[in-house]
Scaffold this motif. Structure first.
Motif, PDB file in Angstrom:
ATOM      1  N   VAL A  48       0.631  -6.990 -10.052  1.00 19.91           N
ATOM      2  CA  VAL A  48       0.759  -5.738  -9.316  1.00 19.91           C
ATOM      3  C   VAL A  48       0.300  -5.970  -7.883  1.00 19.91           C
ATOM      4  CG1 VAL A  48       0.542  -4.138 -11.253  1.00 19.91           C
ATOM      5  CG2 VAL A  48      -1.523  -5.019 -10.148  1.00 19.91           C
ATOM      6  N   ALA A  49       0.833  -5.173  -6.961  1.00 22.83           N
ATOM      7  CA  ALA A  49       0.413  -5.219  -5.566  1.00 22.83           C
ATOM      8  C   ALA A  49       0.365  -3.791  -5.044  1.00 22.83           C
ATOM      9  CB  ALA A  49       1.368  -6.070  -4.730  1.00 22.83           C
ATOM     10  N   VAL A  50      -0.360  -3.598  -3.947  1.00 24.18           N
ATOM     11  CA  VAL A  50      -0.568  -2.247  -3.419  1.00 24.18           C
ATOM     12  C   VAL A  50      -0.282  -2.220  -1.927  1.00 24.18           C
ATOM     13  CG1 VAL A  50      -2.178  -0.327  -3.173  1.00 24.18           C
ATOM     14  CG2 VAL A  50      -2.395  -1.896  -5.127  1.00 24.18           C
ATOM     15  N   ALA A  51       0.668  -1.362  -1.546  1.00 25.17           N
ATOM     16  CA  ALA A  51       0.870  -1.048  -0.134  1.00 25.17           C
ATOM     17  C   ALA A  51       0.055   0.209   0.150  1.00 25.17           C
ATOM     18  CB  ALA A  51       2.349  -0.819   0.159  1.00 25.17           C
ATOM     19  N   ALA A  52      -1.145   0.023   0.668  1.00 25.63           N
ATOM     20  CA  ALA A  52      -2.041   1.142   0.975  1.00 25.63           C
ATOM     21  C   ALA A  52      -1.771   1.598   2.406  1.00 25.63           C
ATOM     22  CB  ALA A  52      -3.493   0.719   0.809  1.00 25.63           C
ATOM     23  N   LEU A  53      -1.403   2.859   2.559  1.00 27.71           N
ATOM     24  CA  LEU A  53      -0.997   3.406   3.850  1.00 27.71           C
ATOM     25  C   LEU A  53      -1.972   4.503   4.248  1.00 27.71           C
ATOM     26  CD1 LEU A  53       1.518   3.086   5.828  1.00 27.71           C
ATOM     27  CD2 LEU A  53       2.422   5.119   4.685  1.00 27.71           C
ATOM     28  N   ASN A  54      -2.562   4.367   5.454  1.00 20.26           N
ATOM     29  CA  ASN A  54      -3.509   5.403   5.887  1.00 20.26           C
ATOM     30  C   ASN A  54      -2.809   6.488   6.712  1.00 20.26           C
ATOM     31  OD1 ASN A  54      -3.218   4.400   8.518  1.00 20.26           O
ATOM     32  ND2 ASN A  54      -5.193   3.347   8.521  1.00 20.26           N
ATOM     33  N   GLU A  55      -3.593   7.449   7.187  1.00 21.85           N
ATOM     34  CA  GLU A  55      -3.017   8.597   7.902  1.00 21.85           C
ATOM     35  C   GLU A  55      -2.449   8.222   9.262  1.00 21.85           C
ATOM     36  OE1 GLU A  55      -7.334   8.265   8.973  1.00 21.85           O
ATOM     37  OE2 GLU A  55      -6.127   8.167   7.136  1.00 21.85           O
ATOM     38  N   LEU A  56      -2.770   7.028   9.766  1.00 24.58           N
ATOM     39  CA  LEU A  56      -2.242   6.561  11.046  1.00 24.58           C
ATOM     40  C   LEU A  56      -0.955   5.754  10.878  1.00 24.58           C
ATOM     41  CD1 LEU A  56      -5.590   5.397  12.715  1.00 24.58           C
ATOM     42  CD2 LEU A  56      -4.409   7.582  12.999  1.00 24.58           C
ATOM     43  N   GLY A  57      -0.476   5.629   9.646  1.00 26.27           N
ATOM     44  CA  GLY A  57       0.724   4.838   9.406  1.00 26.27           C
ATOM     45  C   GLY A  57       0.458   3.350   9.408  1.00 26.27           C
ATOM     46  N   GLU A  58      -0.767   2.964   9.088  1.00 21.84           N
ATOM     47  CA  GLU A  58      -1.145   1.554   9.032  1.00 21.84           C
ATOM     48  C   GLU A  58      -1.211   1.088   7.579  1.00 21.84           C
ATOM     49  OE1 GLU A  58      -4.074   1.305  12.929  1.00 21.84           O
ATOM     50  OE2 GLU A  58      -4.868   2.067  11.022  1.00 21.84           O
ATOM     51  N   GLU A 122       7.944 -13.918 -14.115  1.00 20.53           N
ATOM     52  CA  GLU A 122       7.086 -13.026 -13.332  1.00 20.53           C
ATOM     53  C   GLU A 122       7.842 -11.816 -12.795  1.00 20.53           C
ATOM     54  OE1 GLU A 122       3.903 -13.130  -9.625  1.00 20.53           O
ATOM     55  OE2 GLU A 122       5.444 -14.683  -9.761  1.00 20.53           O
ATOM     56  N   ILE A 123       7.289 -10.646 -13.037  1.00 16.06           N
ATOM     57  CA  ILE A 123       7.755  -9.392 -12.457  1.00 16.06           C
ATOM     58  C   ILE A 123       6.558  -8.737 -11.780  1.00 16.06           C
ATOM     59  CG2 ILE A 123       8.681  -7.091 -12.904  1.00 16.06           C
ATOM     60  CD1 ILE A 123      10.789  -9.165 -13.256  1.00 16.06           C
ATOM     61  N   ILE A 124       6.757  -8.260 -10.557  1.00 19.89           N
ATOM     62  CA  ILE A 124       5.677  -7.644  -9.791  1.00 19.89           C
ATOM     63  C   ILE A 124       6.015  -6.183  -9.514  1.00 19.89           C
ATOM     64  CG2 ILE A 124       4.343  -7.707  -7.649  1.00 19.89           C
ATOM     65  CD1 ILE A 124       5.086 -10.670  -7.418  1.00 19.89           C
ATOM     66  N   ARG A 125       5.104  -5.299  -9.817  1.00 18.72           N
ATOM     67  CA  ARG A 125       5.252  -3.892  -9.437  1.00 18.72           C
ATOM     68  C   ARG A 125       4.394  -3.640  -8.208  1.00 18.72           C
ATOM     69  NH1 ARG A 125       6.224   1.389 -12.832  1.00 18.72           N
ATOM     70  NH2 ARG A 125       8.285   0.490 -12.416  1.00 18.72           N
ATOM     71  N   VAL A 126       5.008  -3.055  -7.177  1.00 20.62           N
ATOM     72  CA  VAL A 126       4.282  -2.707  -5.959  1.00 20.62           C
ATOM     73  C   VAL A 126       4.132  -1.194  -5.905  1.00 20.62           C
ATOM     74  CG1 VAL A 126       4.175  -2.913  -3.464  1.00 20.62           C
ATOM     75  CG2 VAL A 126       5.314  -4.697  -4.808  1.00 20.62           C
ATOM     76  N   TYR A 127       2.906  -0.749  -5.778  1.00 27.55           N
ATOM     77  CA  TYR A 127       2.599   0.673  -5.660  1.00 27.55           C
ATOM     78  C   TYR A 127       2.380   1.055  -4.205  1.00 27.55           C
ATOM     79  CZ  TYR A 127       1.715   0.745 -10.714  1.00 27.55           C
ATOM     80  OH  TYR A 127       1.833   0.658 -12.078  1.00 27.55           O
TER      81      TYR A 127
END
Length: 204
Positions: A48-58, A122-127
């Motif tokens: 699994v992987a995580v695209a964490a996005l903050n309020e500034l679009g970062e 391998e299969i990866i889920r990105v959240y």
């Protein structure tokens, strides 16, 4: 409609060639189009992987040394699905906390990918994680993670670096380009519990 078709051919004969700490290698024989075919397959637990996005679009990125790749790569926080029975979302939340000392109030599914479908299971889920905040305590990190840098980077800057071929991690490239395309089209990410049936452990 353009869509991959799930449907694995039965393994007629198999042999384990290597047993490793993270993945195994098997010789598998199957039939396709009336022909018996033999392939060496990396049997991988998935990730699994995580695209964490903050309020500034970062986007939160980590800079980690990768010995097989021969250098230090910018990546998304990520980890293996190597705990039996662990829900992928729980694994993603754990990895985000352990690698970046962050937690998120909102979670969606961004993209699933097969990095090397010709040789690996391998299969990866990105959240996509939003409503992000710092945890009160930092996690202790060891091995490659001990010197790992973490950095908030504007999404547009990551996309620019991807298009300029300055980034090489397949999961990061897939995720940020998918997120960029979704935002440009006004499309919504998928439900957090979207079917994960391309992962062997989650097939119907």
């Amino acid at each position: 409609m353009l869509e991959d078709a799930l449907g694995r051919q039965p393994v007629l004969a198999g042999e384990q060639l290597f047993s490793g700490r993270i993945w195994d290698v098997e010789r598998q024989e199957f039939e396709l189009g009336g022909e018996r075919i033999v392939r060496e397959v990396i049997v991988h637990p998935g990730a699994v992987a995580v695209a964490a996005l903050n309020e500034l679009g970062e986007v939160m990125l980590v800079h980690q040394y990768r010995h097989p790749a021969g250098g230090t790569l910018w990546e998304l926080p990520a980890g293996l699905l190597d705990v039996d029975g662990e829900d992928p979302l729980v694994a993603a939340q754990r990895e985000l906390a352990e690698e970046t000392d962050l937690e998120a109030g909102s979670w969606r599914t961004l993209v699933d990918l097969s990095p090397s479908g010709g040789g690996s299971t391998e299969i990866i889920r990105v959240y996509l994680a939003t409503d992000v905040r710092e945890l009160p305590e930092q996690h202790a990190r060891v091995h490659e993670e001990a010197a790992m840098e973490r950095r908030w980077v504007p999404l547009e800057e990551v996309v620019e670096a991807a298009l300029a071929m300055r980034l090489h991690n397949a999961t990061l490239l897939s995720a940020v380009l998918a997120l960029h395309a979704m935002r440009a089209r006004g499309a919504e990410p998928h439900a957090v519990d979207a079917p994960f049936d391309w992962h062997p452990a989650h097939r119907p």
